[in-house]
Design an enzyme around this catalytic site. Structure first.
Site, PDB file in Angstrom:
ATOM      1  N   GLU A 127      12.825   2.402  13.702  1.00 46.44           N
ATOM      2  CA  GLU A 127      11.900   3.476  13.339  1.00 46.44           C
ATOM      3  C   GLU A 127      10.754   3.439  14.341  1.00 46.44           C
ATOM      4  OE1 GLU A 127      10.110   2.687   9.455  1.00 46.44           O
ATOM      5  OE2 GLU A 127      10.356   0.542   9.773  1.00 46.44           O
TER       6      GLU A 127
ATOM      7  N   ARG B 269       7.984   4.376  -4.749  1.00 47.27           N
ATOM      8  CA  ARG B 269       8.100   3.325  -3.724  1.00 47.27           C
ATOM      9  C   ARG B 269       7.106   2.196  -3.983  1.00 47.27           C
ATOM     10  NH1 ARG B 269       7.631   5.141   2.326  1.00 47.27           N
ATOM     11  NH2 ARG B 269       5.462   5.355   1.673  1.00 47.27           N
TER      12      ARG B 269
ATOM     13  N   TYR C 119       0.825  -1.204   0.000  1.00 48.03           N
ATOM     14  CA  TYR C 119       0.000   0.000   0.000  1.00 48.03           C
ATOM     15  C   TYR C 119       0.858   1.252   0.000  1.00 48.03           C
ATOM     16  CZ  TYR C 119       0.954   0.773   4.993  1.00 48.03           C
ATOM     17  OH  TYR C 119       1.560   1.037   6.189  1.00 48.03           O
TER      18      TYR C 119
ATOM     19  N   ARG D 250      -6.886 -20.830  -2.011  1.00 49.32           N
ATOM     20  CA  ARG D 250      -5.903 -20.629  -0.959  1.00 49.32           C
ATOM     21  C   ARG D 250      -4.725 -21.590  -1.120  1.00 49.32           C
ATOM     22  NH1 ARG D 250      -4.162 -22.194   3.959  1.00 49.32           N
ATOM     23  NH2 ARG D 250      -3.369 -20.509   5.282  1.00 49.32           N
TER      24      ARG D 250
ATOM     25  N   LEU E 191      11.326   1.140   6.837  1.00 46.93           N
ATOM     26  CA  LEU E 191      10.688   1.666   5.631  1.00 46.93           C
ATOM     27  C   LEU E 191      11.436   2.905   5.162  1.00 46.93           C
ATOM     28  CD1 LEU E 191       8.141   1.103   3.839  1.00 46.93           C
ATOM     29  CD2 LEU E 191       7.159   3.091   4.967  1.00 46.93           C
TER      30      LEU E 191
HETATM   31  N1  PLP Z   1       7.939   3.782   8.836  1.00 51.95           N
HETATM   32  C1  PLP Z   1       6.825   3.030   8.873  1.00 51.95           C
HETATM   33  C2  PLP Z   1       6.873   1.703   9.555  1.00 51.95           C
HETATM   34  C3  PLP Z   1       5.639   3.486   8.261  1.00 51.95           C
HETATM   35  O1  PLP Z   1       4.532   2.737   8.307  1.00 51.95           O
HETATM   36  C4  PLP Z   1       5.650   4.745   7.616  1.00 51.95           C
HETATM   37  C5  PLP Z   1       4.481   5.230   6.887  1.00 51.95           C
HETATM   38  O2  PLP Z   1       3.499   5.632   7.334  1.00 51.95           O
HETATM   39  C6  PLP Z   1       6.813   5.514   7.642  1.00 51.95           C
HETATM   40  C7  PLP Z   1       7.954   4.985   8.233  1.00 51.95           C
HETATM   41  C8  PLP Z   1       6.882   6.868   6.997  1.00 51.95           C
HETATM   42  O3  PLP Z   1       6.870   6.763   5.601  1.00 51.95           O
HETATM   43  P1  PLP Z   1       6.297   7.924   4.695  1.00 51.95           P
HETATM   44  O4  PLP Z   1       7.037   9.161   5.072  1.00 51.95           O
HETATM   45  O5  PLP Z   1       6.580   7.481   3.327  1.00 51.95           O
HETATM   46  O6  PLP Z   1       4.831   8.026   5.008  1.00 51.95           O
END
Ligand code: PLP
Length: 284
Positions: free
Chosen positions: A178, A50, A31, A98, A203
């Site tokens: 993060e 992305r 997503y 499945r 991410l």
């Molecule tokens: N890290 C995680 C685990 C996320 O789910 C998100 C997005 O919401 C982010 C970082 C930040 O990413 P972005 O700045 O692309 O929204």
């Protein structure tokens, strides 16, 4: 609300997805969330780039081109008269009996998108700042792919709320990866911004990149490296970045105040700069 499902715009009450959708059965989907400010998409190109990366990593094939994706976003904004909030886009590997093995590559993916209203600019959390707790990062090893497999971040968020905090910073091998749904940053006593380097462990935030660019444009130093919870607690400032929070200051970590326990000046300045940059874009 009008939502988008596989080529059609329908009222949300009429939208449906198969019980056999692999997104539902295997969390086999990815997503993107793009913020909307003043009726316009923020950093759309980054989110689409992305999306392609996630699709590639999972061998999923989307036949729509980027213009079509942009058109879906714009139409949803228009049909729902959205001024401020987000557009959510999800692609799953489609419908099949499945089976752990992927279905034939010719199986059409499922594409769903919808809007959600959210006060982004006038956010109470941006004013007050976040209280976060630390938790072990127990997610899978490919956090660079933006999959819909979000149970651990949900659990972490609930644990944070249970303890009277707003969110969790996740820690692996002693270093912060993060936050549950945003990238984590600190500002050291030389005003250097520090955020973890990119890898499969986190991410690759689109807002992280945008804020990093803005910071460098304004002659701030940025260092990409991991840091401990202790270093973060002793930092001058801490903050998080994500598409729908933009920049949220962090005021405490595991009940220890960061700085003087109020939103930091650099976090506030970066938030303001990012909003200004977003509002001045006329092309999206
Ligand atoms: N890290 C995680 C685990 C996320 O789910 C998100 C997005 O919401 C982010 C970082 C930040 O990413 P972005 O700045 O692309 O929204």
């Amino acid at each position: 609300r009008t939502v988008y499902v596989n080529g059609q715009y329908v009222p949300e009450s009429e939208a449906s997805i198969s019980v056999f959708d692999r997104g539902f059965l295997f969390a086999d989907g990815i997503y993107e969330v793009t913020a909307v400010l003043n009726g316009r998409l923020m950093d759309f190109e980054g989110h689409v780039a992305r999306l392609h990366r996630s699709l590639n990593e999972l061998n999923m094939h989307l036949t729509l081109n980027d213009n079509a994706l942009r058109d879906i976003h714009r139409q949803l904004i228009e049909k729902n008269d959205l001024q401020e909030g987000l557009v959510y886009l999800q692609v799953t590997r489609g419908v099949a009996d499945r089976d752990f093995a992927y279905p034939d590559a010719s199986t059409p993916v499922t594409l769903v998108a919808f809007t959600q209203q959210k006060a982004i600019i006038d956010s109470p959390l941006a004013e007050r700042g976040l209280r976060v707790i630390s938790l072990p990062d127990m997610r899978w090893g490919r956090r660079d792919i933006k999959t819909v497999q979000l149970l651990y971040p949900s659990m972490a968020k609930m644990e944070a709320k249970k303890r009277g905090a707003d969110d969790a910073w996740l820690v692996e091998s002693g270093l912060v990866t993060e936050a549950s749904s945003s990238n984590a940053w600190i500002v050291d006593h030389d005003n250097t911004l520090i955020t973890r380097e990119l890898s499969r462990s986190l991410l690759h935030g689109i807002t992280r990149r945008a804020v990093m660019q803005l910071a460098r444009q304004h002659d701030m130093k940025v260092e990409e490296r991991g840091f401990t919870i202790k270093e973060a607690q002793n930092a001058r400032e801490a903050f998080v970045t994500s598409a729908t929070s933009l920049v949220y200051p962090v005021i405490s970590i595991d009940q220890r105040s960061v700085g003087d326990g109020t939103p930091g000046d650099i976090a506030k300045a970066l938030r303001r700069l990012y909003i200004e940059a977003g509002l001045s874009v006329s092309s999206s």
